[in-house]
Design a protein around this motif. Sequence first.
Motif, PDB file in Angstrom:
ATOM      1  N   GLU A 120     101.625  72.863  -3.484  1.00  9.26           N
ATOM      2  CA  GLU A 120     101.320  71.689  -2.675  1.00  9.26           C
ATOM      3  C   GLU A 120     102.352  70.574  -2.855  1.00  9.26           C
ATOM      4  N   GLU A 162      98.828  71.288  16.127  1.00  7.30           N
ATOM      5  CA  GLU A 162      97.457  71.674  15.810  1.00  7.30           C
ATOM      6  C   GLU A 162      97.162  71.353  14.344  1.00  7.30           C
ATOM      7  N   PRO A 163      96.131  70.571  14.054  1.00  7.45           N
ATOM      8  CA  PRO A 163      95.835  70.225  12.656  1.00  7.45           C
ATOM      9  C   PRO A 163      95.540  71.470  11.826  1.00  7.45           C
ATOM     10  N   THR A 164      96.032  71.465  10.578  1.00  6.66           N
ATOM     11  CA  THR A 164      95.796  72.583   9.659  1.00  6.66           C
ATOM     12  C   THR A 164      94.971  72.146   8.457  1.00  6.66           C
ATOM     13  N   HIS A 165      94.568  70.864   8.437  1.00 10.04           N
ATOM     14  CA  HIS A 165      93.701  70.334   7.378  1.00 10.04           C
ATOM     15  C   HIS A 165      94.324  70.509   5.999  1.00 10.04           C
ATOM     16  N   ASP A 166      95.583  70.210   5.903  1.00  2.00           N
ATOM     17  CA  ASP A 166      96.282  70.235   4.628  1.00  2.00           C
ATOM     18  C   ASP A 166      97.324  69.122   4.633  1.00  2.00           C
ATOM     19  N   ASP A 187      99.311  67.770   7.723  1.00  5.56           N
ATOM     20  CA  ASP A 187      98.717  66.884   8.732  1.00  5.56           C
ATOM     21  C   ASP A 187      99.171  65.435   8.566  1.00  5.56           C
ATOM     22  N   ARG A 188      99.796  65.112   7.430  1.00  6.13           N
ATOM     23  CA  ARG A 188     100.304  63.753   7.246  1.00  6.13           C
ATOM     24  C   ARG A 188     101.371  63.415   8.278  1.00  6.13           C
ATOM     25  N   ASP A 191     100.321  61.077  11.119  1.00  9.74           N
ATOM     26  CA  ASP A 191     100.284  59.638  10.852  1.00  9.74           C
ATOM     27  C   ASP A 191     101.667  59.022  11.033  1.00  9.74           C
TER      28      ASP A 191
END
Length: 477
Positions: free
Chosen positions: A211, A244-248, A251-252, A255
Amino acid sequence: MDSPTYEPGPYQPPAEPPRPPAPSDPPAAALGNASLLGIGYLLLGHRRLAAIAVLGTGVLLKLTASTAETWCEILLLLWWAAGIAHGWFLARRRTEHVVRRGQRAGTLAVTVAVLLTAVLLRVDAYGIEDRVNEARESGDCETAVAAQDEVWSGHRLAGAPVVEPGDAVVEACHRLERAAATLAAGRSGSIEDLERGFGILAGVLREPGNEKTVETVLDTFLDGLPTEDSCDTADITDWLRDREPTHDVLDRSADTATRTEPAALVGCGDELMDEEAWQQARTRYQHLLDEHPDDTLTDEARSGVEKATLAIELDNVRGLVEDTTSASTGYCDAPAKYSGAPRYRKGVNRALFLGDSEYTDRLPGGWRTGDPAKAALVVCADTAENGAAVESCYYENDKSRYLPHSVTFYKVKIPLKVYELRTGKRVDPRQVQISGGSCPSVLHYEYYGTYDYGPGDEFVSTAKSDVRAAFRPVVER
């Protein structure tokens, strides 16, 4: 009876009894085999077993280093224990046992050296991997790779399962390096490079523990926004926002796109306006109004839309004017508005005269303009035709058998299409009739061929003042 006779044969010395096995020292044999080098077998005189021991140790070490599996280490440990036990067993089978302090000391020294080396290498391997993991957890791929580069074959022989995860970290860091290079190329607005770069990041992120290193590469890319080219930045932020958001952690990027895109869109629109790419510029400005209606730059974007729209309308009008060759072509056939044109107001309004210019060219310069941006009206003049009859007169010519002949003089009627440029709507009048003089004392006319049929109907003779008087109601409101 005769007794048997024997002839003497060659002399056969009596066979020596077998030599008893040399006395053995079981602890020395066990310690020798504990070195994994088969030394215990050599002390017992079993050279073949010693060779087998060395070969087996080599195979197991190579297997452990190549597979980095724990079961291989367990198998090596069992091989080590079996060698110790077998050496002790073989030595205990000897009938005589002696204490050989020199052998014990030598084998103990060799075994301790081998085992101590293995332990030290394994401890060092753990230290290296700790540094690799710390660097990875802090997102520092460069330090992680540098630490893993300290691993050599000795570490892999003594602790392959320990150092093997570091190889995966290095491989992931190399992939992240490729992702960083691809994303750097994507700063030029290449959507293909962006897709490829984020695809690599997503693949590395699916592997546990990456990460922070992925976040470091992503932050480096995002910190490079905005780029020097506003349009490239606008393309990048548009893709990031629609991703497409990947929820990790990836996704920053949305913003950053939301924060960076408005200024990029306005800057890109301004650049396109300078390049006279008005349609694209309006699209950029409008995109900001649609996606960021509450942004502080909406007033600039709204103003940009208006300017771009006017430029598009004016460009369209100019094109139609250039295509106009008569009162039924170009603008005269398909009128369009230019919202930035002067208002059709009271007083004299400047007009752009198209079509037949025989009479309109005689109008005052203050009434006419060749620039659509300065015209309040567009006047399409068709070919002149007979208007109201003014007077008929007889003319004589001794050389023509068709004279005397009556000639009727008509006003000059010019059909018109008059448009208010600001709206593109048609306004009156639909025609004008120009007055002038009639029945001159001498009438000149031309004839062609053999037959002279005399003059036909004629227009009145017009002066500039007559033309001006006829067109005044057109330009003056």
